[in-house]
Design a protein around this motif. Sequence first.
Motif, PDB file in Angstrom:
ATOM      1  N   VAL A 119      79.776  20.761  23.721  1.00 40.28           N
ATOM      2  CA  VAL A 119      80.272  20.144  22.489  1.00 40.28           C
ATOM      3  C   VAL A 119      79.127  20.041  21.494  1.00 40.28           C
ATOM      4  CG1 VAL A 119      81.437  18.149  21.488  1.00 40.28           C
ATOM      5  CG2 VAL A 119      81.914  18.839  23.843  1.00 40.28           C
ATOM      6  N   PRO A 120      79.116  20.805  20.418  1.00 36.84           N
ATOM      7  CA  PRO A 120      77.966  20.819  19.502  1.00 36.84           C
ATOM      8  C   PRO A 120      77.751  19.510  18.773  1.00 36.84           C
ATOM      9  CG  PRO A 120      79.805  22.071  18.590  1.00 36.84           C
ATOM     10  CD  PRO A 120      80.177  21.735  19.991  1.00 36.84           C
ATOM     11  N   THR A 121      78.776  18.638  18.722  1.00 38.50           N
ATOM     12  CA  THR A 121      78.609  17.375  17.996  1.00 38.50           C
ATOM     13  C   THR A 121      77.888  16.320  18.817  1.00 38.50           C
ATOM     14  OG1 THR A 121      80.792  16.658  18.743  1.00 38.50           O
ATOM     15  CG2 THR A 121      80.660  17.760  16.597  1.00 38.50           C
ATOM     16  N   ILE A 122      77.698  16.559  20.123  1.00 40.42           N
ATOM     17  CA  ILE A 122      76.996  15.603  20.953  1.00 40.42           C
ATOM     18  C   ILE A 122      75.494  15.823  20.797  1.00 40.42           C
ATOM     19  CG2 ILE A 122      76.549  14.860  23.336  1.00 40.42           C
ATOM     20  CD1 ILE A 122      79.407  15.531  24.007  1.00 40.42           C
ATOM     21  N   ASP A 123      74.789  14.824  20.296  1.00 39.04           N
ATOM     22  CA  ASP A 123      73.362  14.973  20.053  1.00 39.04           C
ATOM     23  C   ASP A 123      72.570  15.007  21.344  1.00 39.04           C
ATOM     24  OD1 ASP A 123      73.703  15.006  17.304  1.00 39.04           O
ATOM     25  OD2 ASP A 123      73.661  12.825  17.177  1.00 39.04           O
ATOM     26  N   ALA A 124      72.948  14.191  22.314  1.00 37.70           N
ATOM     27  CA  ALA A 124      72.180  14.108  23.557  1.00 37.70           C
ATOM     28  C   ALA A 124      73.108  13.708  24.688  1.00 37.70           C
ATOM     29  CB  ALA A 124      71.045  13.090  23.418  1.00 37.70           C
ATOM     30  N   SER A 125      72.720  14.089  25.901  1.00 33.91           N
ATOM     31  CA  SER A 125      73.450  13.672  27.084  1.00 33.91           C
ATOM     32  C   SER A 125      72.481  13.678  28.250  1.00 33.91           C
ATOM     33  CB  SER A 125      74.633  14.605  27.363  1.00 33.91           C
ATOM     34  OG  SER A 125      74.161  15.929  27.595  1.00 33.91           O
ATOM     35  N   GLN A 126      72.874  13.007  29.328  1.00 34.49           N
ATOM     36  CA  GLN A 126      72.013  12.966  30.498  1.00 34.49           C
ATOM     37  C   GLN A 126      72.858  12.898  31.748  1.00 34.49           C
ATOM     38  OE1 GLN A 126      68.962   9.971  30.426  1.00 34.49           O
ATOM     39  NE2 GLN A 126      67.890  10.851  32.169  1.00 34.49           N
ATOM     40  N   ALA A 127      72.504  13.730  32.735  1.00 31.54           N
ATOM     41  CA  ALA A 127      73.146  13.698  34.042  1.00 31.54           C
ATOM     42  C   ALA A 127      72.304  12.844  34.970  1.00 31.54           C
ATOM     43  CB  ALA A 127      73.287  15.110  34.595  1.00 31.54           C
ATOM     44  N   LEU A 128      72.922  11.829  35.599  1.00 34.82           N
ATOM     45  CA  LEU A 128      72.171  10.869  36.396  1.00 34.82           C
ATOM     46  C   LEU A 128      72.599  10.826  37.854  1.00 34.82           C
ATOM     47  CD1 LEU A 128      72.076   7.941  33.818  1.00 34.82           C
ATOM     48  CD2 LEU A 128      70.206   9.467  34.432  1.00 34.82           C
ATOM     49  N   GLY A 129      73.768  11.341  38.187  1.00 36.02           N
ATOM     50  CA  GLY A 129      74.230  11.302  39.563  1.00 36.02           C
ATOM     51  C   GLY A 129      75.083  12.504  39.884  1.00 36.02           C
TER      52      GLY A 129
END
Length: 784
Positions: A504-514
Amino acid sequence: MTLSAILPPAEIGGHWTAVGTVTSADGATSAAIWLSEDGLAWHAVDLGGADGRALAATEDGSATVVVGSVGTGTSQRAAVWMTPAGGGTPQLVPDQSSLQSGVGSSSTAPAGASEMDLVAAGTIGIVASGSVAGRPAVWYSTDGTDWAQEPSLERLVADRHARLTSLLVDPTGALATAVADQGTVEEAVAWDSPDGIRWTSDPAGTVGAPGDHVVDDVVWTGEELVGVGGTRTSSSWSPEAWVSPATGAASASIEAFPSASSTLRSVSVDPIAPSGAAALVAVGGAAGSPQAFESTDGETWTDMSMPAPPADEGSATADLVATWGTTTVVADSQPGQPLVWVRRSGRWTSVPAASFGALRPTAEAVAAVEASGRLWLAVDLDRPGSSPAEEAIVLDSVHGRHWYRAAAIPGARLSDLATAGAGLVATGIDETTGAAAVWSSADGRAWHLTSDLSRAASPEALTTLGATDVVVGTTPLAGRGAPVAATWESTGATHGAPRTLDAVPTIDASQALGICSSAAPAAGSTPTTTEAAGPTGTSGSKAGTPALVVVGWSTRTGPPPAPKARRATATTVPVAGSGTGVAGQTSNGTEAATWSTSGATTWSPGSVSPRAGVGSEEEMLGCAATADGFVAWGQATGTGGSQPALWTSTDGRSWTRVLPARGRRASKAPVGPGGPWTSVAISGADWLAVGGSPPADLALPTDPARSFLAADPSAARASSTADGSGGVWLSTDSGIRWQLLSGDVEPWSGRSLSTTVAAWAGSSPVVAGDLGGAVAVWVGVPAS
């Protein structure tokens, strides 16, 4: 230990701060910071950075700025540690070309060591000075993070063959003093700047009358500049002070110090001194004869009658001083065990070296997993002053009560541990290379490095799918301003390139934690712990159920923050709903995010309901497979602050948040310490959850009765911060109803602790966490 700066509290209820360097027996150095409530007992914390040295410090508002160097030899570079926006321990500023040896806008010297040894901050920014390849260097920063080398002052210093002795930022600009060797004469020189970038010589050229003078420190009293140092008559030095009124008139030299010898090396001004009180304290004196003087105006000074050092510290000197209210702290800057004097309400106390705590190793429980009939616990150990300072320890136990050191992985900082067939795998950072890495072991005792992922990666968790290891975390992505969630899959002995999960290009940042696999746990098993893996393989998976599920967070998309809101304040951000934000809100916040795949090749985003409100912070920290699907845990913030959160899914794709509950069920949410659930362990219908708040960085409990400002003890009490709290919850009906086991009961009452890892050893619940910087383990029996 070698101290380099003493800073007074920045506010009522704050702490005294000291910075310096710790040298170990093998010669390795560590930059360090110490805090004290009263100047008598000090708490030490490592600032980080290989071979670090902290050489100066200042306050920039509520932030502490520490400067020095990291590295050795020609690889030594200037370093800056800065208090992060949320407070806590100063963090090492990212490396940049202006701080590297031999690299700078004005440096023409060959590559060589660089360091900062002076720093000052104020309204115009932050100014620091030191050397690059043996030549004078000056840096400027507006925020303490991005630095530029400035040539103007460097040229002035070089032209006079001078050595900078002090920096000051006052309301009108910046001031630098130096000592210039002119044959047999040492001249005190001053330069000023309106902005910290452009510098000009003082109109008088030098400070004081012709002859030997040195200015070692300067302060701004709010009305005038006061400098201290010394003047040489015949073969001896005597204290000297200078006063320069705000009108810009020539400074007046003050040489009448009672019973004084040697020079003055430091001066401090009390920002809360009442009118007419002695607001200035200056220290100096010869070795073994420390001297301190106080003054109301910088012109008339009174001897404060410092006590002589103990017999075994006979060569100690008074080099550093800070004063606040009725307390003055003086310190010796010579290498060794620092000698500290504290004057409270007119009485001096010599602080024993034992009270000035040395850096201690600290340990942190990371993850636990059951394999081969044993419980394995991964621990990160930080040993300041050692090389390498980081080391991962793997412990094992049959029932959680007696633990054995199975292995050590030097240079590793682990983030997760998982089973791999009959063996184990771990992921984290290889501190020797700075790269994200994976380690594996066939028996839990002999470990080897499987592969490096990348230097830019941040691994958080891992699991195995058949013979494939899958690591999740974050990685930079071209065109994005922030890292995004990613996975790495093993192909033989190495892991492939990162596979980004966000499309999704509108998401500035994300993080996978589990990450967890779809094999449902058997009754009585221990499938998962911190942020971590479900059971190995794919046996037991339901038809159509994803083989792997990843959880984390992403920046919230949707309606922008509202410019106005009725009956709303900045503290009433809703946990649930997708409406616009409250008045004055500037961030959309974050929301829980999931991704799933049937074969670790093509990932699809999931849906989470209800959506987090605009501006709230929501994240999933870990997940596990259950008999009915999947469960994820983490935190949600909103009107009630930070709260433990729990989500469930029957298919791994559509998720529903069940805690904190909405509407009438809200009162049934877990109560107790705030903060996220960091780990949930499942054994049939018995679910164990842990969380709470972590130990506060550099926090010390404030005792109003011993406050250095007894005039307003309530202010000191209000400013104190809880130093961690443990939370342990139990559910005996598969997560439907929860009971808080910890709180004001043994063994969790009246202590500063945090609980971070949950596991099952057979039918016994096991909890691991932090207790005073050491790993603590609690073992019990499930009970309602």
